[in-house]
Structure formats: C-alpha cells, structure tokens
Design a protein around this motif. Sequence first.
Motif, PDB file in Angstrom:
ATOM      1  N   SER A   9       2.944   9.336   2.706  1.00 19.96           N
ATOM      2  CA  SER A   9       3.571  10.581   2.608  1.00 19.96           C
ATOM      3  C   SER A   9       2.793  11.384   3.981  1.00 19.96           C
ATOM      4  CB  SER A   9       2.865  11.425   1.441  1.00 19.96           C
ATOM      5  OG  SER A   9       3.321  12.665   1.340  1.00 19.96           O
ATOM      6  N   THR A  10       3.901  12.208   4.397  1.00 19.84           N
ATOM      7  CA  THR A  10       3.566  13.190   5.437  1.00 19.84           C
ATOM      8  C   THR A  10       3.332  14.700   5.194  1.00 19.84           C
ATOM      9  OG1 THR A  10       5.721  13.219   6.100  1.00 19.84           O
ATOM     10  CG2 THR A  10       4.455  11.586   7.251  1.00 19.84           C
ATOM     11  N   VAL A  11       3.433  14.821   3.898  1.00 18.45           N
ATOM     12  CA  VAL A  11       3.259  16.177   3.394  1.00 18.45           C
ATOM     13  C   VAL A  11       1.990  16.515   2.182  1.00 18.45           C
ATOM     14  CG1 VAL A  11       5.756  16.569   3.562  1.00 18.45           C
ATOM     15  CG2 VAL A  11       5.021  15.929   1.577  1.00 18.45           C
ATOM     16  N   PRO A  12       1.731  17.585   2.075  1.00 20.35           N
ATOM     17  CA  PRO A  12       0.872  17.938   1.051  1.00 20.35           C
ATOM     18  C   PRO A  12       1.197  17.388  -0.294  1.00 20.35           C
ATOM     19  CG  PRO A  12       0.884  19.668   2.389  1.00 20.35           C
ATOM     20  CD  PRO A  12       1.943  18.930   2.942  1.00 20.35           C
ATOM     21  N   ALA A  13       0.123  16.861  -1.312  1.00 17.77           N
ATOM     22  CA  ALA A  13       0.670  16.728  -2.530  1.00 17.77           C
ATOM     23  C   ALA A  13       0.755  17.928  -3.194  1.00 17.77           C
ATOM     24  CB  ALA A  13      -0.597  15.677  -3.109  1.00 17.77           C
ATOM     25  N   LYS A  14       1.106  17.672  -4.452  1.00 15.98           N
ATOM     26  CA  LYS A  14       1.057  18.670  -5.535  1.00 15.98           C
ATOM     27  C   LYS A  14      -0.069  18.903  -6.343  1.00 15.98           C
ATOM     28  CE  LYS A  14       6.165  18.200  -6.187  1.00 15.98           C
ATOM     29  NZ  LYS A  14       7.020  17.785  -7.177  1.00 15.98           N
ATOM     30  N   LYS A  15      -0.835  17.822  -6.217  1.00 19.42           N
ATOM     31  CA  LYS A  15      -1.936  17.583  -6.999  1.00 19.42           C
ATOM     32  C   LYS A  15      -3.310  18.359  -5.868  1.00 19.42           C
ATOM     33  CE  LYS A  15      -0.811  13.356  -9.055  1.00 19.42           C
ATOM     34  NZ  LYS A  15       0.177  12.834  -8.166  1.00 19.42           N
TER      35      LYS A  15
ATOM     36  N   CYS B 174       0.749  -1.046  -0.104  1.00 17.57           N
ATOM     37  CA  CYS B 174       0.127   0.041  -0.051  1.00 17.57           C
ATOM     38  C   CYS B 174       0.904   1.214   0.031  1.00 17.57           C
ATOM     39  CB  CYS B 174      -0.881  -0.069   1.038  1.00 17.57           C
ATOM     40  SG  CYS B 174      -2.146   1.350   1.000  1.00 17.57           S
ATOM     41  N   THR B 175       1.337   1.906  -1.257  1.00 20.80           N
ATOM     42  CA  THR B 175       1.976   2.602  -1.374  1.00 20.80           C
ATOM     43  C   THR B 175       1.266   4.060  -1.657  1.00 20.80           C
ATOM     44  OG1 THR B 175       2.782   2.202  -3.563  1.00 20.80           O
ATOM     45  CG2 THR B 175       4.235   1.401  -1.686  1.00 20.80           C
ATOM     46  N   ASP B 176       1.520   5.111  -1.167  1.00 20.43           N
ATOM     47  CA  ASP B 176       1.033   6.649  -1.692  1.00 20.43           C
ATOM     48  C   ASP B 176      -0.582   6.424  -1.780  1.00 20.43           C
ATOM     49  OD1 ASP B 176       0.857   9.021  -2.191  1.00 20.43           O
ATOM     50  OD2 ASP B 176       1.127   8.888  -4.401  1.00 20.43           O
ATOM     51  N   VAL B 177      -1.220   5.914  -0.632  1.00 20.16           N
ATOM     52  CA  VAL B 177      -2.613   5.598  -0.765  1.00 20.16           C
ATOM     53  C   VAL B 177      -3.205   6.131   0.621  1.00 20.16           C
ATOM     54  CG1 VAL B 177      -4.263   3.997  -0.308  1.00 20.16           C
ATOM     55  CG2 VAL B 177      -2.344   3.552  -2.060  1.00 20.16           C
TER      56      VAL B 177
ATOM     57  N   VAL C 225      -2.834  14.616   6.017  1.00 19.27           N
ATOM     58  CA  VAL C 225      -1.418  14.780   6.256  1.00 19.27           C
ATOM     59  C   VAL C 225      -1.214  14.889   7.612  1.00 19.27           C
ATOM     60  CG1 VAL C 225       0.401  16.642   5.636  1.00 19.27           C
ATOM     61  CG2 VAL C 225      -1.436  16.193   4.044  1.00 19.27           C
ATOM     62  N   LYS C 226      -0.251  13.855   8.360  1.00 20.02           N
ATOM     63  CA  LYS C 226      -0.131  13.901   9.580  1.00 20.02           C
ATOM     64  C   LYS C 226       1.593  13.337   9.607  1.00 20.02           C
ATOM     65  CE  LYS C 226      -4.328  14.366  11.328  1.00 20.02           C
ATOM     66  NZ  LYS C 226      -4.606  15.437  12.230  1.00 20.02           N
ATOM     67  N   PRO C 227       2.088  13.927  10.711  1.00 18.31           N
ATOM     68  CA  PRO C 227       3.385  13.326  11.044  1.00 18.31           C
ATOM     69  C   PRO C 227       3.703  11.679  11.231  1.00 18.31           C
ATOM     70  CG  PRO C 227       2.528  14.400  13.207  1.00 18.31           C
ATOM     71  CD  PRO C 227       1.447  14.463  11.955  1.00 18.31           C
ATOM     72  N   LYS C 228       4.882  11.413  11.072  1.00 17.59           N
ATOM     73  CA  LYS C 228       5.155   9.997  11.302  1.00 17.59           C
ATOM     74  C   LYS C 228       4.714   9.483  12.682  1.00 17.59           C
ATOM     75  CE  LYS C 228       9.195   6.991  11.919  1.00 17.59           C
ATOM     76  NZ  LYS C 228      10.758   7.104  11.905  1.00 17.59           N
ATOM     77  N   GLU C 229       4.686  10.048  13.577  1.00 20.85           N
ATOM     78  CA  GLU C 229       4.151   9.795  14.919  1.00 20.85           C
ATOM     79  C   GLU C 229       2.949   9.649  15.147  1.00 20.85           C
ATOM     80  OE1 GLU C 229       8.021  11.801  14.771  1.00 20.85           O
ATOM     81  OE2 GLU C 229       6.123  12.386  14.663  1.00 20.85           O
ATOM     82  N   TRP C 230       1.783  10.286  14.418  1.00 24.55           N
ATOM     83  CA  TRP C 230       0.448   9.998  14.238  1.00 24.55           C
ATOM     84  C   TRP C 230       0.354   8.624  13.415  1.00 24.55           C
ATOM     85  CZ3 TRP C 230      -3.247   9.093  10.750  1.00 24.55           C
ATOM     86  CH2 TRP C 230      -4.602   9.553  11.012  1.00 24.55           C
ATOM     87  N   TRP C 231       0.721   8.427  12.419  1.00 23.40           N
ATOM     88  CA  TRP C 231       0.648   7.030  11.841  1.00 23.40           C
ATOM     89  C   TRP C 231       1.301   6.072  12.587  1.00 23.40           C
ATOM     90  CZ3 TRP C 231      -2.315   6.906   7.854  1.00 23.40           C
ATOM     91  CH2 TRP C 231      -2.527   7.991   6.912  1.00 23.40           C
ATOM     92  N   GLU C 232       2.341   6.110  13.347  1.00 22.25           N
ATOM     93  CA  GLU C 232       3.004   5.072  14.306  1.00 22.25           C
ATOM     94  C   GLU C 232       1.919   4.634  15.301  1.00 22.25           C
ATOM     95  OE1 GLU C 232       5.380   2.984  13.940  1.00 22.25           O
ATOM     96  OE2 GLU C 232       5.646   3.802  12.113  1.00 22.25           O
ATOM     97  N   ALA C 233       1.061   5.786  15.700  1.00 27.80           N
ATOM     98  CA  ALA C 233       0.165   5.550  16.896  1.00 27.80           C
ATOM     99  C   ALA C 233      -1.081   4.704  16.209  1.00 27.80           C
ATOM    100  CB  ALA C 233      -0.241   6.820  17.450  1.00 27.80           C
ATOM    101  N   MET C 234      -1.311   5.100  15.059  1.00 23.07           N
ATOM    102  CA  MET C 234      -2.627   4.437  14.515  1.00 23.07           C
ATOM    103  C   MET C 234      -2.139   2.988  14.075  1.00 23.07           C
ATOM    104  SD  MET C 234      -5.084   6.561  13.838  1.00 23.07           S
ATOM    105  CE  MET C 234      -6.133   5.768  12.760  1.00 23.07           C
ATOM    106  N   LEU C 235      -0.854   2.595  13.860  1.00 22.37           N
ATOM    107  CA  LEU C 235      -0.254   1.261  13.419  1.00 22.37           C
ATOM    108  C   LEU C 235      -0.074   0.460  14.843  1.00 22.37           C
ATOM    109  CD1 LEU C 235       1.902   2.065  10.681  1.00 22.37           C
ATOM    110  CD2 LEU C 235      -0.169   0.790  10.356  1.00 22.37           C
TER     111      LEU C 235
END
Length: 158
Positions: free
Chosen positions: A117-123, A85-88, A135-145
């Motif tokens: 990705s933890t930053v806004p897209a160009k699209k 699951c990449t860039d999803v 758009v969340k920091p790595k720490e937020w995603w780690e907590a979700m996982l």
Amino acid sequence: MNKDYIASEYRRLHATNKFSGACLERHIPEIKNLIEQYDCKNILDYGCGKATCHKKAKLPNVTLYDPYHEPYSKKPEGTFDMVICTDVLEHVPEDEVGQTLVDLMNYTNKVLFLAISTVPAKKTFANSQNVHLTVKPKEWWEAMLSTAKDIKIVRHYT
C-alpha cells in the motif's frame, strides 16, 4: 515510536478483529497461476495475519508466519519456492524495510509476490499514529527492490 511500542500495538490489534489476512484473497487466482507456471512446491506467507483465507484458497504446502500473531509467530527456517507478502511492508518502519526485503529475498527460491500500500491506512495505533509506518510512492519501493537477486518479483501497489 520505539520497536517495543510498535510490537505491542501490532499484538494488541491482532487480538482484535484487525489484520485477518483477507487482503490476500483478491490475489489468489494470480498466485495459483504463478504456482503452476513456476512449479512452486512450497510457499511462505510472510505476514499472514490470522490467515483467514488460506482454508478457502487451498494453496499447496503453505507455511504461515506473522511475528505479531501467536499461532504463526515462530520465524520460519529454510527457503521456499514462493514467498507471499501482502499488506505487510508498509507496516515496517522505514529504517527496517531494506533488511526486511533482504529477508524476503533470502527466503525466496523462485517467486516473490508483493502487494504494497502506498497510502495511509484507516487503522491507527493507540497514540493515533497510522499503522502504515512507511507510506511511500511506487517509485520509492521500486528503488528498494532494484537490488533483488535473480528471482521473479510480482508487485502490486494500492
């Protein structure tokens, strides 16, 4: 934004040259190593886009799924040794991220490979809203996982 608008915008963008699935390409060597290391016999690419790099990558026994791209929009059944699951996940509305992660883990027998990705897209959507809805920091995603079942989770953050 409501779900219907988001879905229609992702379908519209898929109809253009957007979301090719090429972001997977840089991860192919690592994915191939994981396939060998964990003896993965079947793979799900969840959110594959147009899956442009799969022919060149030659990954074994891959099921392609992208809810907004017609050839691959049928939700898969069963489980897979590896789920990619990449860039999803950053495209998923924040209130749906938890359930999407549960779905990914339920599909996974051995290895879940994530690139988030933890930053806004160009699209952007037609209304100028960024296509990266969460758009969340790595720490937020780690907590979700942190509630993951007993599977190997490989994470990449950009």
